[in-house]
Write a protein that holds these residues in place. Structure first.
Motif, PDB file in Angstrom:
ATOM      1  N   PRO A  75     -23.646  -0.375  26.137  1.00  0.00           N
ATOM      2  CA  PRO A  75     -25.102  -0.725  26.522  1.00  0.00           C
ATOM      3  C   PRO A  75     -25.158  -0.459  27.643  1.00  0.00           C
ATOM      4  N   GLU A  76     -26.629  -0.504  28.839  1.00  0.00           N
ATOM      5  CA  GLU A  76     -26.295   0.161  29.564  1.00  0.00           C
ATOM      6  C   GLU A  76     -26.739  -1.661  30.313  1.00  0.00           C
ATOM      7  N   TRP A  77     -26.435  -2.300  30.396  1.00  0.00           N
ATOM      8  CA  TRP A  77     -26.040  -3.587  30.904  1.00  0.00           C
ATOM      9  C   TRP A  77     -24.062  -3.792  30.911  1.00  0.00           C
ATOM     10  N   CYS A  78     -23.917  -3.325  30.505  1.00  0.00           N
ATOM     11  CA  CYS A  78     -22.242  -3.109  30.001  1.00  0.00           C
ATOM     12  C   CYS A  78     -21.725  -2.168  31.698  1.00  0.00           C
ATOM     13  N   ASN A  79     -22.916  -1.329  31.429  1.00  0.00           N
ATOM     14  CA  ASN A  79     -22.492  -0.004  32.496  1.00  0.00           C
ATOM     15  C   ASN A  79     -23.101  -0.672  33.786  1.00  0.00           C
ATOM     16  N   GLN A  80     -24.146  -1.612  33.697  1.00  0.00           N
ATOM     17  CA  GLN A  80     -23.967  -1.555  34.964  1.00  0.00           C
ATOM     18  C   GLN A  80     -23.053  -3.164  35.999  1.00  0.00           C
ATOM     19  N   ILE A  81     -22.395  -4.015  34.922  1.00  0.00           N
ATOM     20  CA  ILE A  81     -21.738  -4.592  35.211  1.00  0.00           C
ATOM     21  C   ILE A  81     -20.229  -4.189  35.481  1.00  0.00           C
ATOM     22  N   LEU A  82     -19.959  -2.821  35.333  1.00  0.00           N
ATOM     23  CA  LEU A  82     -18.635  -2.001  35.327  1.00  0.00           C
ATOM     24  C   LEU A  82     -19.230  -1.852  36.606  1.00  0.00           C
ATOM     25  N   ALA A  83     -19.936  -0.608  37.065  1.00  0.00           N
ATOM     26  CA  ALA A  83     -20.857  -0.075  38.348  1.00  0.00           C
ATOM     27  C   ALA A  83     -19.640  -0.975  39.140  1.00  0.00           C
ATOM     28  N   LEU A  84     -20.898  -2.184  38.773  1.00  0.00           N
ATOM     29  CA  LEU A  84     -20.195  -3.368  40.442  1.00  0.00           C
ATOM     30  C   LEU A  84     -19.524  -3.495  40.235  1.00  0.00           C
ATOM     31  N   LEU A  85     -18.339  -4.356  39.474  1.00  0.00           N
ATOM     32  CA  LEU A  85     -16.922  -4.395  39.595  1.00  0.00           C
ATOM     33  C   LEU A  85     -15.927  -3.148  40.231  1.00  0.00           C
ATOM     34  N   GLN A  86     -16.527  -1.649  40.401  1.00  0.00           N
ATOM     35  CA  GLN A  86     -16.100  -0.500  40.189  1.00  0.00           C
ATOM     36  C   GLN A  86     -16.174  -0.653  42.457  1.00  0.00           C
ATOM     37  N   GLN A  87     -17.074  -1.386  42.494  1.00  0.00           N
ATOM     38  CA  GLN A  87     -17.593  -1.457  44.000  1.00  0.00           C
ATOM     39  C   GLN A  87     -16.567  -2.513  44.892  1.00  0.00           C
ATOM     40  N   ASN A  88     -16.313  -3.434  44.323  1.00  0.00           N
ATOM     41  CA  ASN A  88     -15.618  -4.500  44.671  1.00  0.00           C
ATOM     42  C   ASN A  88     -14.006  -4.658  43.748  1.00  0.00           C
ATOM     43  N   SER A  89     -13.199  -3.127  43.364  1.00  0.00           N
ATOM     44  CA  SER A  89     -11.966  -2.770  42.668  1.00  0.00           C
ATOM     45  C   SER A  89     -10.988  -3.693  43.364  1.00  0.00           C
ATOM     46  N   PRO A  90     -10.463  -4.160  42.043  1.00  0.00           N
ATOM     47  CA  PRO A  90      -9.230  -4.653  42.514  1.00  0.00           C
ATOM     48  C   PRO A  90      -8.183  -4.255  42.445  1.00  0.00           C
ATOM     49  N   LEU A  91      -8.208  -2.837  41.876  1.00  0.00           N
ATOM     50  CA  LEU A  91      -7.398  -1.722  42.205  1.00  0.00           C
ATOM     51  C   LEU A  91      -6.796  -1.499  43.713  1.00  0.00           C
ATOM     52  N   PRO A  92      -5.801  -0.822  44.421  1.00  0.00           N
ATOM     53  CA  PRO A  92      -5.836  -0.549  45.365  1.00  0.00           C
ATOM     54  C   PRO A  92      -6.133   0.529  45.288  1.00  0.00           C
ATOM     55  N   SER A  93      -6.583   1.211  46.659  1.00  0.00           N
ATOM     56  CA  SER A  93      -7.692   2.856  46.218  1.00  0.00           C
ATOM     57  C   SER A  93      -6.371   4.400  45.642  1.00  0.00           C
ATOM     58  N   ALA A  94      -5.252   3.654  45.413  1.00  0.00           N
ATOM     59  CA  ALA A  94      -4.224   4.808  45.397  1.00  0.00           C
ATOM     60  C   ALA A  94      -4.115   4.869  43.910  1.00  0.00           C
ATOM     61  N   ALA A  95      -4.388   3.725  43.126  1.00  0.00           N
ATOM     62  CA  ALA A  95      -4.375   3.964  42.276  1.00  0.00           C
ATOM     63  C   ALA A  95      -5.657   4.740  42.040  1.00  0.00           C
ATOM     64  N   LEU A  96      -7.282   5.025  42.386  1.00  0.00           N
ATOM     65  CA  LEU A  96      -8.083   5.866  42.192  1.00  0.00           C
ATOM     66  C   LEU A  96      -8.210   7.345  42.837  1.00  0.00           C
TER      67      LEU A  96
END
Length: 103
Positions: A75-96
């Motif tokens: 669903p689009e609401w899931c994609n929107q949440i994931l996009a928001l989480l990507q902006q504030n990703s807990p992953l180190p930049s090297a992982a991306l």
């Protein structure tokens, strides 16, 4: 997609990191995910199976490799949440950074 199940799946740090990596790269092989998260293949596969069963991820096979991507009917609401989480990703930049060890 059930909202409670979606958030329960993402409440686990490993599953959250898996979904964020897949969302960032559009599609990743299990070996890419294992390398980036420095976890065993069985542990990664167990989490991926759960994410697939709940409809967050889908897979495709190419020879001996299995590739994962966000489910196309998420669903689009899931994609929107994931996009928001990507902006504030807990992953180190090297992982991306760019991956694909199985090509």
């Amino acid at each position: 997609m059930d909202q409670v199940q979606f958030f329960k799946c993402l409440a686990d740090e490993t599953r959250l990191n898996l979904v964020l990596l897949v969302a960032q790269h559009q599609e990743l092989c299990v070996c890419d995910l294992t390398e980036k998260l420095q976890l065993s293949q069985p542990k990664i596969s167990r989490h991926l199976a759960l994410l697939r069963n709940f409809g967050i991820l889908q897979d495709r096979r190419k020879g001996q490799w299995v590739y994962y991507r966000l489910h196309q009917q998420l669903p689009e609401w899931c994609n929107q949440i994931l996009a928001l989480l990507q902006q504030n990703s807990p992953l180190p930049s090297a992982a991306l950074t760019s991956l694909h060890c199985c090509d």
